[in-house]
Design a protein around this motif. Structure first.
Motif, PDB file in Angstrom:
ATOM      1  N   ASP A  91       0.871  -1.192   0.000  1.00 55.64           N
ATOM      2  CA  ASP A  91       0.000   0.000   0.000  1.00 55.64           C
ATOM      3  C   ASP A  91       0.897   1.227   0.000  1.00 55.64           C
ATOM      4  OD1 ASP A  91      -1.958   1.905   0.229  1.00 55.64           O
ATOM      5  OD2 ASP A  91      -2.918   1.051   2.027  1.00 55.64           O
ATOM      6  N   VAL A  92       0.814   1.993  -1.079  1.00 52.14           N
ATOM      7  CA  VAL A  92       1.672   3.174  -1.142  1.00 52.14           C
ATOM      8  C   VAL A  92       1.037   4.384  -0.423  1.00 52.14           C
ATOM      9  CG1 VAL A  92       2.828   2.485  -3.280  1.00 52.14           C
ATOM     10  CG2 VAL A  92       0.693   3.831  -3.381  1.00 52.14           C
ATOM     11  N   SER A  93      -0.231   4.252  -0.006  1.00 46.69           N
ATOM     12  CA  SER A  93      -0.905   5.321   0.753  1.00 46.69           C
ATOM     13  C   SER A  93      -1.607   4.708   1.964  1.00 46.69           C
ATOM     14  CB  SER A  93      -1.903   6.070  -0.128  1.00 46.69           C
ATOM     15  OG  SER A  93      -1.267   6.721  -1.211  1.00 46.69           O
ATOM     16  N   SER A 147      -2.144   1.671  10.403  1.00 43.81           N
ATOM     17  CA  SER A 147      -2.358   0.394   9.721  1.00 43.81           C
ATOM     18  C   SER A 147      -1.032  -0.379   9.571  1.00 43.81           C
ATOM     19  CB  SER A 147      -2.992   0.626   8.350  1.00 43.81           C
ATOM     20  OG  SER A 147      -2.120   1.368   7.521  1.00 43.81           O
ATOM     21  N   THR A 148      -1.078  -1.531   8.856  1.00 45.77           N
ATOM     22  CA  THR A 148       0.090  -2.384   8.628  1.00 45.77           C
ATOM     23  C   THR A 148       0.269  -2.587   7.125  1.00 45.77           C
ATOM     24  OG1 THR A 148      -0.235  -3.547  10.724  1.00 45.77           O
ATOM     25  CG2 THR A 148       1.112  -4.639   9.065  1.00 45.77           C
ATOM     26  N   MET A 149       1.522  -2.627   6.671  1.00 46.84           N
ATOM     27  CA  MET A 149       1.815  -2.885   5.254  1.00 46.84           C
ATOM     28  C   MET A 149       3.160  -3.616   5.166  1.00 46.84           C
ATOM     29  SD  MET A 149       4.438  -0.500   4.394  1.00 46.84           S
ATOM     30  CE  MET A 149       4.188  -0.173   2.688  1.00 46.84           C
ATOM     31  N   TRP A 150       3.482  -4.123   3.915  1.00 46.20           N
ATOM     32  CA  TRP A 150       4.757  -4.805   3.703  1.00 46.20           C
ATOM     33  C   TRP A 150       5.481  -4.202   2.519  1.00 46.20           C
ATOM     34  CZ3 TRP A 150       4.922  -6.666  -1.144  1.00 46.20           C
ATOM     35  CH2 TRP A 150       3.731  -7.105  -1.736  1.00 46.20           C
ATOM     36  N   HIS A 193       6.593   7.849   8.654  1.00 51.72           N
ATOM     37  CA  HIS A 193       7.028   6.921   7.621  1.00 51.72           C
ATOM     38  C   HIS A 193       6.887   7.511   6.229  1.00 51.72           C
ATOM     39  CE1 HIS A 193       6.129   3.625  10.719  1.00 51.72           C
ATOM     40  NE2 HIS A 193       7.459   3.628  10.521  1.00 51.72           N
ATOM     41  N   THR A 194       6.235   8.623   6.093  1.00 55.78           N
ATOM     42  CA  THR A 194       6.083   9.249   4.791  1.00 55.78           C
ATOM     43  C   THR A 194       7.454   9.601   4.218  1.00 55.78           C
ATOM     44  OG1 THR A 194       3.907  10.126   5.370  1.00 55.78           O
ATOM     45  CG2 THR A 194       5.091  11.226   3.589  1.00 55.78           C
ATOM     46  N   GLY A 195       7.660   9.329   2.907  1.00 54.26           N
ATOM     47  CA  GLY A 195       8.924   9.672   2.261  1.00 54.26           C
ATOM     48  C   GLY A 195       9.254   8.717   1.131  1.00 54.26           C
ATOM     49  N   TRP A 196      10.527   8.841   0.630  1.00 56.38           N
ATOM     50  CA  TRP A 196      11.018   7.969  -0.443  1.00 56.38           C
ATOM     51  C   TRP A 196      11.674   6.730   0.159  1.00 56.38           C
ATOM     52  CZ3 TRP A 196       9.638   9.136  -5.233  1.00 56.38           C
ATOM     53  CH2 TRP A 196       9.354  10.481  -5.542  1.00 56.38           C
ATOM     54  N   TYR A 197      11.431   5.559  -0.517  1.00 54.97           N
ATOM     55  CA  TYR A 197      12.043   4.301  -0.080  1.00 54.97           C
ATOM     56  C   TYR A 197      12.727   3.640  -1.279  1.00 54.97           C
ATOM     57  CZ  TYR A 197       9.659   4.549   4.432  1.00 54.97           C
ATOM     58  OH  TYR A 197       9.243   4.935   5.673  1.00 54.97           O
ATOM     59  N   ARG A 198      13.859   2.979  -0.984  1.00 49.76           N
ATOM     60  CA  ARG A 198      14.565   2.150  -1.973  1.00 49.76           C
ATOM     61  C   ARG A 198      15.156   0.953  -1.234  1.00 49.76           C
ATOM     62  NH1 ARG A 198      18.038   6.627  -1.740  1.00 49.76           N
ATOM     63  NH2 ARG A 198      17.377   7.353  -3.799  1.00 49.76           N
ATOM     64  N   CYS A 199      15.420  -0.100  -2.006  1.00 48.15           N
ATOM     65  CA  CYS A 199      16.094  -1.259  -1.394  1.00 48.15           C
ATOM     66  C   CYS A 199      17.447  -1.476  -2.099  1.00 48.15           C
ATOM     67  CB  CYS A 199      15.249  -2.520  -1.478  1.00 48.15           C
ATOM     68  SG  CYS A 199      14.995  -3.183  -3.144  1.00 48.15           S
ATOM     69  N   VAL A 200      18.402  -1.958  -1.347  1.00 48.30           N
ATOM     70  CA  VAL A 200      19.758  -2.230  -1.848  1.00 48.30           C
ATOM     71  C   VAL A 200      20.042  -3.725  -1.645  1.00 48.30           C
ATOM     72  CG1 VAL A 200      22.209  -1.701  -1.663  1.00 48.30           C
ATOM     73  CG2 VAL A 200      20.472   0.098  -1.291  1.00 48.30           C
ATOM     74  N   VAL A 227      29.684 -10.373  -4.978  1.00 48.33           N
ATOM     75  CA  VAL A 227      30.192  -9.807  -6.220  1.00 48.33           C
ATOM     76  C   VAL A 227      29.902  -8.327  -6.328  1.00 48.33           C
ATOM     77  CG1 VAL A 227      30.093  -9.960  -8.750  1.00 48.33           C
ATOM     78  CG2 VAL A 227      29.924 -12.042  -7.353  1.00 48.33           C
ATOM     79  N   ASN A 228      28.661  -7.984  -6.072  1.00 47.22           N
ATOM     80  CA  ASN A 228      28.292  -6.580  -6.296  1.00 47.22           C
ATOM     81  C   ASN A 228      27.134  -6.158  -5.393  1.00 47.22           C
ATOM     82  OD1 ASN A 228      26.271  -7.994  -7.567  1.00 47.22           O
ATOM     83  ND2 ASN A 228      25.982  -6.444  -9.163  1.00 47.22           N
ATOM     84  N   SER A 229      26.706  -4.881  -5.580  1.00 45.60           N
ATOM     85  CA  SER A 229      25.590  -4.294  -4.822  1.00 45.60           C
ATOM     86  C   SER A 229      24.809  -3.411  -5.777  1.00 45.60           C
ATOM     87  CB  SER A 229      26.097  -3.460  -3.652  1.00 45.60           C
ATOM     88  OG  SER A 229      25.035  -2.837  -2.977  1.00 45.60           O
ATOM     89  N   GLU A 230      23.466  -3.563  -5.773  1.00 45.16           N
ATOM     90  CA  GLU A 230      22.607  -2.780  -6.650  1.00 45.16           C
ATOM     91  C   GLU A 230      21.450  -2.161  -5.840  1.00 45.16           C
ATOM     92  OE1 GLU A 230      22.815  -1.923  -9.742  1.00 45.16           O
ATOM     93  OE2 GLU A 230      24.558  -3.121 -10.353  1.00 45.16           O
ATOM     94  N   SER A 231      21.067  -0.947  -6.300  1.00 45.76           N
ATOM     95  CA  SER A 231      19.997  -0.210  -5.600  1.00 45.76           C
ATOM     96  C   SER A 231      18.794  -0.053  -6.518  1.00 45.76           C
ATOM     97  CB  SER A 231      20.506   1.159  -5.166  1.00 45.76           C
ATOM     98  OG  SER A 231      19.479   1.920  -4.585  1.00 45.76           O
ATOM     99  N   SER A 232      17.603  -0.140  -5.939  1.00 45.27           N
ATOM    100  CA  SER A 232      16.371   0.014  -6.709  1.00 45.27           C
ATOM    101  C   SER A 232      16.053   1.492  -6.905  1.00 45.27           C
ATOM    102  CB  SER A 232      15.202  -0.658  -5.975  1.00 45.27           C
ATOM    103  OG  SER A 232      14.887   0.080  -4.791  1.00 45.27           O
ATOM    104  N   ASN A 233      15.107   1.751  -7.744  1.00 43.33           N
ATOM    105  CA  ASN A 233      14.590   3.111  -7.874  1.00 43.33           C
ATOM    106  C   ASN A 233      13.768   3.477  -6.621  1.00 43.33           C
ATOM    107  OD1 ASN A 233      15.711   3.432 -10.478  1.00 43.33           O
ATOM    108  ND2 ASN A 233      13.892   2.513 -11.438  1.00 43.33           N
ATOM    109  N   ARG A 234      13.580   4.777  -6.429  1.00 45.29           N
ATOM    110  CA  ARG A 234      12.813   5.244  -5.262  1.00 45.29           C
ATOM    111  C   ARG A 234      11.315   5.044  -5.469  1.00 45.29           C
ATOM    112  NH1 ARG A 234      14.295  11.335  -3.968  1.00 45.29           N
ATOM    113  NH2 ARG A 234      13.427  11.490  -6.095  1.00 45.29           N
ATOM    114  N   LEU A 235      10.637   4.794  -4.363  1.00 43.61           N
ATOM    115  CA  LEU A 235       9.181   4.651  -4.390  1.00 43.61           C
ATOM    116  C   LEU A 235       8.613   5.485  -3.233  1.00 43.61           C
ATOM    117  CD1 LEU A 235       6.840   3.236  -5.845  1.00 43.61           C
ATOM    118  CD2 LEU A 235       7.033   1.383  -4.169  1.00 43.61           C
ATOM    119  N   TRP A 236       7.604   6.292  -3.564  1.00 40.53           N
ATOM    120  CA  TRP A 236       7.054   7.231  -2.558  1.00 40.53           C
ATOM    121  C   TRP A 236       5.971   6.561  -1.705  1.00 40.53           C
ATOM    122  CZ3 TRP A 236       8.130  11.703  -0.367  1.00 40.53           C
ATOM    123  CH2 TRP A 236       7.137  12.412   0.312  1.00 40.53           C
TER     124      TRP A 236
END
Length: 458
Positions: A21-23, A28-31, A76-83, A88-97
């Motif tokens: 749930d992006v809003s 409440s609870t979300m994942w 908790h409002t804001g931008w989120y990304r996962c790394v 071997v390496n490390s990659e980051s996702s795009n931001r999600l509001w």
């Protein structure tokens, strides 16, 4: 034959972030889940949170690609990304509001007064809410305005009362309310009123300053007292020793109020009555009472006047004037009745006196009088004996034989003689008049019992 099997480590691909749930609604609870297409494990996951201001912090981390967030709040409002990372390496996702829905909270109301000359007030209602499109409604006894800011351009005392702001979140269909009490300050009508009165048995002055009404109550302060008396801004009555004060002393009371730009004032003066106390006596028409009157008019404060008689007769103190009532015929002749007059500005008490007396007979015949003939009896009254408006004749048995009630005696007049006629229903009153500046009293017709009045001038 031997074979060596070498496992090749695959780097992680660019992850992409998913949210249940992006809003979410506050509470409440979300994942959140970090998805990868390729990558050899073990893989570590880190979730980063970026605030509106650009601050980045690690929100969560672990070796699983999904996290549960319970009790979501507005922080908790804001931008989120996962790394995602492996050996071997490390990659980051795009931001999600992530936009947390909340509110409205209990509103905050700010009151901004206009300048004193404009006499207005503005009420601003603010409540944290998301989405940030709340609806505001102002209430007094009924809805009075829709919008965050309520403005009263000309504030009046009738606007005093409770005002409530209702904030509504139409997205969540939630609302909250805040009530404030608005008090309108206004000054009392007119100006202060000043007066002075006697205190402590007429030995001290009490200065009184009054200015009723207004909200809040005005501040009143006596000026010009020097070090004679201690006081503060709220004193409206002060005791002032009268010793050493002049007869024409001026005192000023200064009044101020929060709703007035300038102060206002009143003044009062103290002075001794200009004349001396005056005493006089008179008899009631039905001859039941003798009334002794004393007055000392004028003055500020008023003087205290009281009577003392020769037999303990007394009349307690009254201001300006006092009357002692005696039953007719019980007054003590030849004894003074004293009027005392006291003023706070004078150390000594002033007095005036009345002496009530009988007349003395002169020219009394020393021979027998023929029956039916005329006889002249003269009643001499001292000028300071009062009252002189009633003369009653008695025979040798103490029985009243003639009452010469008449109009009050004119000023500067002395009764010289009364002459009876043989019919005993006439009396001749002879007045002696002081003539000042020429002219004199003319013959005055009597009012009772055929009294005939004549005058002599000198």
């Amino acid at each position: 034959m031997c074979f060596d099997l070498v496992m090749k480590t695959v780097p992680v691909s660019k992850p992409y972030l998913l949210m249940s749930d992006v809003s979410p609604v506050e509470g409440s609870t979300m994942w959140m889940r970090c998805n990868l297409e390729n990558g050899t494990g073990p893989i570590q996951y880190v979730w980063q949170h970026e605030t509106r201001s650009g601050n980045i912090s690690a929100f969560a981390q672990g070796n699983t690609n999904i996290i549960n967030v319970t009790n979501i709040n507005r922080n908790h409002t804001g931008w989120y990304r996962c790394v995602a990372s492996n050996n071997v390496n490390s990659e980051s996702s795009n931001r999600l509001w992530l936009d947390t829905i909340f509110g409205p909270d209990i509103p905050q109301i700010d009151v901004t007064p206009y300048s004193i000359t404009e006499r207005g007030v503005s009420l601003l209602c603010r409540s944290p809410v998301q989405p940030a499109m709340p609806q505001y409604v102002w209430f007094s006894t009924t809805p009075v305005y829709t919008g965050p800011q309520l403005t009263i351009t000309k504030i009046l005392r009738m606007h005093t009362g409770n005002y409530a702001c209702l904030a509504q979140n139409n997205y969540l269909n939630t609302r909250s309310k805040k009530t404030i009490s608005l008090t309108v300050y206004y000054p009392p009508d007119g100006s202060p009123s000043c007066s002075v009165e006697a205190a402590l048995n007429y030995t001290t002055l009490r200065l009184l300053c009054s200015w009723p009404g207004g909200l809040p109550s005005p501040s009143l302060h006596w000026t010009g007292l020097g070090n004679q008396v201690g006081q503060d801004e709220t004193n409206t009555a002060v005791l002032l020793p009268s010793e050493g004060l002049n007869s024409n002393s001026l005192f000023t009371c200064l009044g101020s109020h929060l709703a007035l730009k300038q102060s206002t004032q009143c003044s009062t003066r103290t002075y001794i009555p200009p004349a001396e106390p005056e005493c006089f006596a008179y008899v009631t028409n039905n001859k039941q009472y003798l009334m002794l009157s004393c007055s000392w008019d004028g003055g500020a404060p008023k003087a205290l006047v009281w009577w003392e008689g020769p037999d303990g007769q007394a009349k307690g103190g009254e201001e300006n004037s006092n009357i002692l009532i005696l039953r007719y015929g019980t007054a003590r002749s030849g004894k003074p009745y004293t009027c005392h007059a006291k003023h706070p500005l004078l150390v000594q008490t002033k007095t005036c006196r009345l002496t009530l007396g009988q007349c003395t007979l002169s020219d009394t015949p020393d021979k027998k009088i023929a029956n039916g003939s005329d006889v002249q009896l003269t009643c001499n009254l001292r000028s300071n004996y009062l009252p002189a408006s009633e003369i009653t004749w008695f025979n040798n048995q103490g029985v009243g034989v003639l009452d010469t009630s008449r109009y009050p005696m004119p000023p500067n007049v002395t009764l010289v003689s009364d002459v009876h006629s043989r019919k005993r229903n006439e009396v001749e009153l002879e007045w002696q008049v002081e003539n000042e500046g020429g002219g004199g009293w003319t013959v005055h017709p009597a009012a009772h019992m055929g009294v005939r009045a004549t005058t002599k001038e000198r």
